[in-house]
Structure formats: C-alpha cells, structure tokens
Enzyme design. Sequence first.
Site, PDB file in Angstrom:
ATOM      1  N   SER A   7       0.790  -1.234   0.000  1.00  0.00           N
ATOM      2  CA  SER A   7       0.000   0.000   0.000  1.00  0.00           C
ATOM      3  C   SER A   7       0.822   1.284   0.000  1.00  0.00           C
ATOM      4  O   SER A   7       0.258   2.358  -0.194  1.00  0.00           O
ATOM      5  CB  SER A   7      -0.937   0.015   1.198  1.00  0.00           C
ATOM      6  OG  SER A   7      -2.042  -0.790   0.915  1.00  0.00           O
ATOM      7  N   LYS A  51       0.366   3.417  -2.916  1.00  0.00           N
ATOM      8  CA  LYS A  51      -0.802   4.297  -3.056  1.00  0.00           C
ATOM      9  C   LYS A  51      -0.400   5.776  -3.000  1.00  0.00           C
ATOM     10  O   LYS A  51      -1.091   6.643  -3.536  1.00  0.00           O
ATOM     11  CB  LYS A  51      -1.834   3.979  -1.966  1.00  0.00           C
ATOM     12  CG  LYS A  51      -2.443   2.569  -2.107  1.00  0.00           C
ATOM     13  CD  LYS A  51      -3.282   2.173  -0.898  1.00  0.00           C
ATOM     14  CE  LYS A  51      -3.819   0.749  -1.008  1.00  0.00           C
ATOM     15  NZ  LYS A  51      -4.484   0.286   0.225  1.00  0.00           N
ATOM     16  N   TYR A  95      -4.109  -2.545 -10.062  1.00  0.00           N
ATOM     17  CA  TYR A  95      -3.922  -2.277  -8.626  1.00  0.00           C
ATOM     18  C   TYR A  95      -2.987  -3.308  -7.979  1.00  0.00           C
ATOM     19  O   TYR A  95      -2.074  -2.962  -7.231  1.00  0.00           O
ATOM     20  CB  TYR A  95      -5.301  -2.253  -7.950  1.00  0.00           C
ATOM     21  CG  TYR A  95      -5.252  -2.269  -6.443  1.00  0.00           C
ATOM     22  CD1 TYR A  95      -4.801  -1.160  -5.724  1.00  0.00           C
ATOM     23  CD2 TYR A  95      -5.644  -3.399  -5.728  1.00  0.00           C
ATOM     24  CE1 TYR A  95      -4.746  -1.191  -4.337  1.00  0.00           C
ATOM     25  CE2 TYR A  95      -5.598  -3.434  -4.348  1.00  0.00           C
ATOM     26  CZ  TYR A  95      -5.142  -2.325  -3.652  1.00  0.00           C
ATOM     27  OH  TYR A  95      -5.074  -2.354  -2.282  1.00  0.00           O
ATOM     28  N   TYR A 130      -4.522   3.331   8.091  1.00  0.00           N
ATOM     29  CA  TYR A 130      -5.868   2.770   8.290  1.00  0.00           C
ATOM     30  C   TYR A 130      -6.390   3.152   9.672  1.00  0.00           C
ATOM     31  O   TYR A 130      -6.234   4.289  10.089  1.00  0.00           O
ATOM     32  CB  TYR A 130      -5.859   1.246   8.095  1.00  0.00           C
ATOM     33  CG  TYR A 130      -5.104   0.833   6.865  1.00  0.00           C
ATOM     34  CD1 TYR A 130      -5.553   1.237   5.619  1.00  0.00           C
ATOM     35  CD2 TYR A 130      -3.936   0.092   6.939  1.00  0.00           C
ATOM     36  CE1 TYR A 130      -4.862   0.885   4.476  1.00  0.00           C
ATOM     37  CE2 TYR A 130      -3.245  -0.255   5.797  1.00  0.00           C
ATOM     38  CZ  TYR A 130      -3.710   0.144   4.580  1.00  0.00           C
ATOM     39  OH  TYR A 130      -3.034  -0.194   3.456  1.00  0.00           O
ATOM     40  N   VAL A 176       1.089  -3.825   3.836  1.00  0.00           N
ATOM     41  CA  VAL A 176       1.040  -5.125   4.520  1.00  0.00           C
ATOM     42  C   VAL A 176       2.275  -5.987   4.262  1.00  0.00           C
ATOM     43  O   VAL A 176       2.422  -7.044   4.863  1.00  0.00           O
ATOM     44  CB  VAL A 176      -0.242  -5.942   4.197  1.00  0.00           C
ATOM     45  CG1 VAL A 176      -1.478  -5.279   4.765  1.00  0.00           C
ATOM     46  CG2 VAL A 176      -0.362  -6.206   2.712  1.00  0.00           C
TER      47      VAL A 176
HETATM   48  N1  GLU Z   1      -2.454  -5.226  -1.946  1.00  0.00           N
HETATM   49  C1  GLU Z   1      -2.957  -5.172  -0.607  1.00  0.00           C
HETATM   50  C2  GLU Z   1      -4.437  -5.450  -0.614  1.00  0.00           C
HETATM   51  O1  GLU Z   1      -5.107  -4.968  -1.446  1.00  0.00           O
HETATM   52  C3  GLU Z   1      -2.638  -3.845  -0.026  1.00  0.00           C
HETATM   53  C4  GLU Z   1      -2.995  -3.733   1.418  1.00  0.00           C
HETATM   54  C5  GLU Z   1      -1.973  -3.001   2.237  1.00  0.00           C
HETATM   55  O2  GLU Z   1      -0.795  -2.982   1.947  1.00  0.00           O
HETATM   56  O3  GLU Z   1      -2.371  -2.415   3.250  1.00  0.00           O
HETATM   57  O4  GLU Z   1      -4.968  -6.144   0.200  1.00  0.00           O
END
Ligand code: GLU
Length: 308
Positions: A63, A66, A190, A242, A260
Amino acid sequence: MNMQRILDDIAAEMAAEIDRGKVADYIPQLAHVNPNQFGIAVATPDGQVYAAGDADTLFSIQSISKVFTLTIALGKLGDALWTHVGREPSGDPFNSIMILESESGRPRNPFINAGAIAVVDAIMMGHEPKEILAEILRFVHFIADDDSIRFDHKVAASEMAHKDRNAALAHFMKAFGRLEHDVDKVLGTYFHQCSIAMTCQQLAHAGLFLVSNGMNEHTGVRVINAERARRINSLMMMCGHYDGSGEFAYLVGLPGKSGVGGGILTIAPGKGAIAVWSPGLDHVGNSKLGLKALQRLVEKTGWSVFST
Ligand code: GLU
C-alpha cells in the site's frame, strides 16, 4: 547528530525484539517472507542515504504504492480527483466495505483499498493496464532515481488468485457507477502497483520529493508543486495507517504510509525520508517493529512535526 549511529542502535535494538508481529498471510506469496528481518534507511535532502539492518533487501511495498498513484492521479486530474474519492480518515480496516454503502460507493480516502482502486480507475482514462503500469513504474524510477525497480509478478498473481475481498469492493463501487473500467483490469493494475519490490534505501530516496516541498533538493528536480506535496503529506498523516492512523500520529507524529508487506515510508518535512521494513504486522496491519523503530528515531532526532 550522528544519523548512522542512531540507525545502528535502532537496528541492534530491533534485532533483540522477541514479539515481531505476524506476517500477512492472506496474500500467500507474502506468507513465505522471513519475519526475522528488519531494515531502516534515511535519505536527507543533501543527497545522503544512511542505512542499517536489512536495508538492501527487496520487499513488497504494497500500500505504500498508493502514495505514488495518488501523486500521479493529482498530476493528471488535479482537484477533479476528489469527485472520485474523499480525503477523510476512515477509522476502519484497510479492506472494509462498511462506509462504502452509506456513502454511495465513494471511498473515504485514497489510502484505503477501495480508495486506491478508485484512484487507479481514475488514472486509467481508457488506457490499457499495461500502459498505466508502465507509467507507474516510470514514475517510481524517476523519484527513486533507479531504473532497476520492478513489479513482482508472483506477488501480483498471488493477489489476483485471492482477490475476493478487493473484487467485492470494486464491484460494489461499480454498482454505484463509481468505476469506469472493467473491474478485472482495474484490479490487475492495482495488484501490480502493490507488488512493486523495493529496498528501504530505494524507498527512502523515492520519498525525498515529499520532504522538500515537491522537489529533490539535491538534484534540483521538481516532481510536484509545493502545495500538492503539503497536501499529500497531510493525507499521509491523517489516513496513512488505516485504523491505526491516530495511534501513529500520536506515537510518531510524522506523515507516513504503511503496507502489509511490512514497510512504512515516513516523511519528516525539511529533514528526511525514512523507510523502515519488518514483515511482522500488528493487529491493524502495520509493521510492528517498523512502528517501534520510528518511535525511537523520533525520540532520538526530535523529528516529529509536533515538536520544534
Ligand atoms: N495489496 C494489498 C491489498 O489490497 C494492499 C494492502 C496493504 O498494503 O495495506 O490487500
């Protein structure tokens, strides 16, 4: 301040930690990563990069990507991006579908999964995934000043094979008329963006443009304007972790974005970009030792945006 010494001390302290959190296993390819790893790197505006521990090991940035797609999207759409996605913290887990229903399929912010999927859809603008992925990788090469950075196709395929949760989010948004493109094409893009593999050193370097008002001060190369950099930093501060974003602001006090894969990119405006990585996660999905290491760094450097 002796930054190298600070990082060496932090790496030594983290090496002795017993409780290292739990590696993400909902993406099977990530479940194989050895949890006993820890790396940290700090890039400063004068062009120096300090590193300790496993700062040269590639990991899945997940993430953290992003932040890069948000930067690209703001460059392409400007403020029109905010019709696709909001900019308020969600207080919910990264893959939550809850507020999507009550807010007519418009994700709260670009850093929860639904928001990042909406951002990818927005930048596709009728282009094929291949073209968009090439653009994302070009951008990462540019900000990291390193053309060796690649997607990890095995990680992307692993996510595609276990896509149900993200597919549910995407279909839900599509049902509200929020996504323009084919759901599988958006998801494929994505998952690839999340699969980018980088080292702490590369990631810290890539974050430098957010340290110095949108430009790399050392090379003089401008990436975005100062106002945009400030706004991306504020989104990272409010939404970067988050439902652990408040805790991160409280404990670290810097804009940051976690993934993650166990990485966290953190920005100390005017001072440096910090990349930290340890694969074990806490209960909200943020790197357990990463958070601890950043707390130490801020204690030792005084780099929180809330202190002078
Ligand atoms: N590719 C992961 C997902 O979509 C990203 C989540 C993350 O890194 O927080 O679940």
